[in-house]
Write an enzyme that holds these catalytic residues in place. Structure first.
Site, PDB file in Angstrom:
ATOM      1  N   ASP A  97     -41.439 -23.283 -29.395  1.00 31.18           N
ATOM      2  CA  ASP A  97     -41.981 -24.015 -28.263  1.00 31.18           C
ATOM      3  C   ASP A  97     -42.524 -25.337 -28.812  1.00 31.18           C
ATOM      4  O   ASP A  97     -42.604 -25.555 -30.019  1.00 31.18           O
ATOM      5  CB  ASP A  97     -43.062 -23.197 -27.541  1.00 31.18           C
TER       6      ASP A  97
HETATM    7  C1  BGC Z   1     -43.377 -25.129 -22.530  1.00 29.16           C
HETATM    8  C2  BGC Z   1     -41.937 -24.692 -22.659  1.00 29.16           C
HETATM    9  C3  BGC Z   1     -41.022 -25.868 -22.459  1.00 29.16           C
HETATM   10  C4  BGC Z   1     -41.397 -26.957 -23.442  1.00 29.16           C
HETATM   11  C5  BGC Z   1     -40.481 -28.147 -23.415  1.00 29.16           C
HETATM   12  C6  BGC Z   1     -43.698 -26.376 -23.322  1.00 29.16           C
HETATM   13  O1  BGC Z   1     -44.933 -26.878 -22.930  1.00 29.16           O
HETATM   14  O2  BGC Z   1     -44.219 -24.065 -22.920  1.00 29.16           O
HETATM   15  O3  BGC Z   1     -41.653 -23.681 -21.742  1.00 29.16           O
HETATM   16  O4  BGC Z   1     -39.690 -25.459 -22.592  1.00 29.16           O
HETATM   17  O5  BGC Z   1     -42.727 -27.366 -23.156  1.00 29.16           O
HETATM   18  O6  BGC Z   1     -40.581 -28.875 -22.253  1.00 29.16           O
END
Ligand code: BGC
Length: 694
Positions: A237
C-alpha cells in the site's frame, strides 16, 4: 515478445537479458511502469529493455478513481448486496474498459475484508462479512477486469492483505489474531478470490499483524503465496513499506509509488552484506514481469492519448443494475411498496434526494464513499427527486419536496401527501472510522418526524454500512440503497414503483445496538495502548494493540453463537413477491455433500430469489454458529418452481467442511454430524437435514 511462449518463459528471458539494475526497476512501481524515465525522486536507474511497456496504475475498487468522464458505479458493498456474480464480472469488465481507455492498465481493487466491525471506515469499499460471498464476487470482478476486454487488458490488484479491519490508526496498530482465526476468517476471502481468478497482484496493508507490519510479515510467503497459492506479485500500500531486507525476505515484491526502501542502493547494499540473496531479487522481479505479461500488458500497449469520456450507455446500465440489484428491501408493512397509482401526492424529503445541495449535502454526497481517495460521480448523478418526479407524472401524481433540514417543516410537508419518501444518509470512507451507526445530518430525527406525520412513510437509506434505525417502527417501508452511484435516481424510482422487483440481500449483519457487536471490549476495538487507554497519549507513536479475541465469532456467526437477535440478519432481503422452499435433499459423497432443494415463487410477480445453504459442523469442530456454504440466484415467474442443486465440495477454496488445524498446519474435516439448512437468509432457514461425514 513471442506470444507462443508462456508468461513465465517470457519473463525469464527478459530478466536474463537484464542487468541487475534493470532488474531492480521491477521492484518499484514508478521505475517498473515508466520505462522511458531513468530518474525517480532523485533515484537513478539505467534505461529499461526496449520491449518493456508503459504501465499505469489507477485506484479502484468502485470506479476508475481520479479520472473524469468515467462511470460512477455504486459502492462495492452494494455490489455485494446483489449476490450476483455475473453482475460483478460485468462491473469488472466495464471498469477495465474505462480504465484502459483512460490510459490505466492496473486497477488497485477489488478489496475484501471480513467485516469485523461495521464502524470500519472502508466498509463500503469491501464486499461484506462473509468469505464465500465476498471472495466469489471479488473473483468475478477480477475476471471481468483481467479477461473481459482481451484487446484492452487490465490487471487487478486484490487488497488489503491482511487484518486491515479498521481505519483508526491503520498505520500504527497491530491486529493481533491467532493462527486458526487468521486462516479461517481473514485469509479465507483472499483464498476464495485468488482461487477463482488469479489476480495479478495483491496489495499488503498498512497495519501490523501480531506485531509485524503486513508488508514485511512472513505471512506474505507462508500464507499468501504458499497456503493460498497466490502466484502473482505483492505490492505495498502507499507508504506501507518500513524496511528493505525484512520486506524482501518476507515476500514483498514491489514498493508502491516512488522508491524509498527498494532503491538500487539499499537493495545492493543488503545484497553485498549477505542480508538478502540474488535469488530473492530474481523472484520478486520475475513475479512482477510474469504478472504483467500474463495479463496482456506487454502485448497490448496503452493508448497514447486517453479518451475524454469513456462512460458508455452500456456501462451506465451496469451501474444502474448494481444500484437496483444491490438495494435491499428491509421492511414493507402492508405492502406500502410498490407505490400504486392511488398515491396522488408524493412527498420527497431529504438532502440526498436532490442535486441542489443543502448545507453542502446532495445526491452527489452519496454517489460513492467519502474520505480521501473517494469514489465519486464525475458528473452529477441522476437525482432521486428528478427520477421520482418523472415517474410519478406517468400516473398523474405530483411531487412535493422538502430538503429535511428542519424536521418539523418536513413533517408538515409529509402530512400533506399520500406517501412520504424520506432519504437518510451517513458518510464514511478511507482514513477514519465511524463512531456510531446513526444517520448523519439529524437523519434519525427527520425520519421519525416524517413517519409520525404520514402513515405511509418509506425510508430510503444511503449508507456505506449498517444503520441502527431507532425510527424503524415509525415507518412502513425501508429500502437500503447504500451509496448507489450515478444512476441512483433511476434505480430507486424503478424499485419504488415496482418496475424492477427488489432482490438485494444484506451482505452484512445490521445490529440493534453498538453493544451487540462482536467487538465487545475496547481491547478488541478500537484497541488499546500500553496503559490500557483507547486514546493515543499526546506525542506517543506506539502501536495500538487490537486484540481479535472474539476469534472465529465474526459477523453472523457471532450473533448466532451468542443468541443475539440482529435488527436485520445477514442474507436478509424482501421482494415484491414471495418464495417458498421444500424438498431438501442432502447426500454425503466422497467429494463432499450434494444438496438440492426446490424453490417456488408463491406470489404474483416475477422475482429473483437468492437461496442460501448454510452448514453447521460437528460440535467437536469448535465452530461458532453456521457458515454460508452456497448461494444460488434463481429467477422465477409467478407460480414457477425450480430445483436448485449445489455441491459443497471438501476441496472448495472456502473449505466449507473443514477447520484449520494449527498442529497439523492443514485443513481437516472433522468426522461427525453435519447439519445443512436452506432458505432465504441466515435467520430464515425452513429446511434442515443432517448427514454424517467420516
Ligand atoms: C489506499 C489504497 C490505494 C492507494 C493508492 C491508499 O491510501 O489504502 O487502497 O490503492 O492509496 O491510491
Amino acid at each position: 515478445m513471442n506470444t507462443a511462449m508462456s508468461a513465465g518463459q517470457r519473463a525469464q528471458l527478459l530478466l536474463k537479458a537484464s542487468s541487475l539494475d534493470q532488474e531492480l526497476r521491477w521492484l518499484g512501481e514508478q521505475p517498473a511502469n515508466q520505462p522511458a524515465n531513468t530518474t525517480f525522486s532523485g533515484v537513478t536507474y539505467p534505461a529499461q529493455l526496449p520491449c518493456t511497456p508503459k504501465v499505469t496504475y489507477t485506484d479502484g475498487p468502485d470506479t476508475v478513481r481520479g479520472s473524469t468522464g468515467v462511470t460512477g458505479f455504486p459502492a462495492q458493498i452494494g455490489l455485494a448486496a446483489s449476490w450476483n456474480t455475473n453482475l460483478a464480472y460485468d462491473k469488472g469488465k466495464a471498469q477495465g474498459d474505462e480504465a484502459f481507455r483512460k490510459g490505466k492498465n492496473v486497477v488497485l481493487g477489488p478489496g475484501v475484508s471480513s467485516g469485523r466491525t461495521p464502524l470500519a471506515g472502508r466498509t463500503p469499499e469491501y464486499l461484506g462479512e462473509d468469505s464465500l460471498l465476498g471472495g466469489t464476487l471479488a473473483a468475478a470482478q477480477t475476471n471481468g477486469l483481467q479477461k473481459g476486454n482481451p484487446d484492452r487488458p487490465t490487471m487487478a490488484v486484490l487488497k488489503h492483505y491482511i487484518g486491515n479491519e479498521q481505519e483508526l490508526d491503520r498505520q500504527t496498530s497491530s491486529s493481533n489474531v491467532d493462527e486458526r482465526t487468521l486462516r479461517e476468517v481473514y485469509d479465507l476471502p483472499f483464498e476464495v478470490a485468488i482461487d477463482g481468478s488469479s489476480p495479478g497482484g495483491v496489495m499488503c496493508s498498512y497495519n501490523q499483524i501480531n506485531g509485524t507490519y503486513a508488508c514485511e510479515n512472513p505471512l506474505l510467503t507462508g500464507n499468501l503465496k504458499k497456503q493460498l497459492g497466490f502466484d502473482g506479485y505483492v505490492v505495498s500500500d502507499f507508504g506501507a513499506v518500513h524496511s528493505t531486507t525484512p520486506s524482501l525476505k518476507a515476500g514483498l515484491d514491489q514498493e508502491l509509488n516512488r522508491p524509498l526502501y527498494y532503491t538500487p542502493d539499499k537493495l545492493k547494499a543488503a545484497l553485498s552484506a549477505g542480508q538478502i540473496t540474488r535469488k530473492q531479487i530474481d523472484e520478486a522481479a520475475y513475479r512482477v514481469v510474469k504478472a504483467y505479461i500474463k495479463n496482456g500488458l506487454f502485448d497490448h500497449p496503452l493508448p497514447t492519448t486517453p479518451e475524454d469520456n469513456v462512460s458508455t450507455a452500456a456501462h451506465k446500465q451496469v451501474a444502474q443494475q448494481i444500484a437496483t440489484e444491490g438495494s435491499v428491501l428491509l421492511k414493507n408493512d402492508g405492502n406500502v411498496l410498490p407505490l400504486s397509482s392511488k398515491a396522488k401526492t408524493i412527498a420527497v424529503i431529504g438532502q440526498t434526494a436532490s442535486n441542489t445541495p443543502t448545507n453542502g449535502v446532495s445526491a452527489a454526497t452519496v454517489c460513492g464513499m467519502s474520505g480521501f481517495g473517494a469514489g465519486s460521480c464525475t458528473t452529477p448523478p441522476v437525482a432521486p427527486l428528478d427520477a421520482i418526479t418523472a415517474r410519478a407524472a406517468k400516473t398523474g401524481a405530483s411531487v412535493i419536496y422538502d430538503n429535511g433540514s428542519d424536521p418539523a417543516a418536513a413533517a408538515a410537508t409529509a402530512a400533506k401527501a399520500d406517501v412520504a419518501i424520506v432519504f437518510g444518509y451517513s458518510k464514511m470512507g478511507e482514513g477514519s472510522d465511524r463512531t456510531n451507526l446513526n444517520l448523519d445530518g439529524n437523519g434519525d430525527a427527520l425520519i421519525s418526524a416524517v413517519g409520525g406525520a404520514n402513515h405511509n412513510t418509506i425510508a430510503v437509506l444511503e449508507t456505506g454500512t449498517a444503520a441502527l434505525m431507532p425510527w424503524q417502527k415509525d415507518v412502513k417501508g425501508i429500502l437500503e440503497a447504500w451509496y448507489p452511484g450515478e444512476q441512483q435516481g433511476t434505480a430507486i424510482a424503478r424499485l419504488l414503483w415496482g418496475d424492477d422487483n427488489p432482490s438485494g440481500r444484506l451482505p452484512m449483519t445490521f445490529p440493534k445496538s453498538l453493544a451487540d457487536l462482536p467487538t465487545q471490549s475496547s481491547a478488541q476495538y478500537p484497541g488499546v495502548f500500553a496503559d490500557g487507554s483507547t486514546t493515543r497519549p499526546a506525542g506517543d507513536t506506539s502501536i495500538r494493540q487490537v486484540n481479535y479475541t472474539e476469534g472465529l465469532a465474526v459477523g453472523y456467526k457471532w450473533y448466532e453463537e451468542n443468541d443475539i437477535a440482529p435488527l436485520y440478519a445477514f442474507g436478509y432481503g424482501l421482494s415484491y413477491t414471495s418464495f417458498s422452499y421444500r424438498d431438501l435433499s442432502v447426500q454425503a459423497t466422497k467429494q463432499g455433500i450434494e444438496v438440492s432443494y426446490e424453490v417456488t415463487n408463491t406470489g404474483r410477480r416475477a422475482g429473483t430469489d437468492t437461496g442460501q445453504v448454510y452448514v453447521t459442523l460437528p460440535k467437536a469442530a469448535g465452530e461458532p454458529g453456521k457458515r454460508l456454504a452456497a448461494f444460488q440466484e434463481v429467477e422465477l415467474r409467478p407460480g414457477q418452481h425450480k430445483k436448485v442443486k449445489v455441491t459443497i465440495a471438501r476441496s472448495a477454496s472456502d473449505h466449507p467442511l473443514s477447520i484449520w488445524n494449527s498442529h497439523k498446519d492443514a485443513w481437516t474435516t472433522p468426522s461427525g454430524t453435519y447439519t445443512l439448512e436452506a432458505g432465504s437468509s441466515s435467520a430464515d432457514l425452513p429446511l434442515k437435514k443432517t448427514t454424517t461425514l467420516r
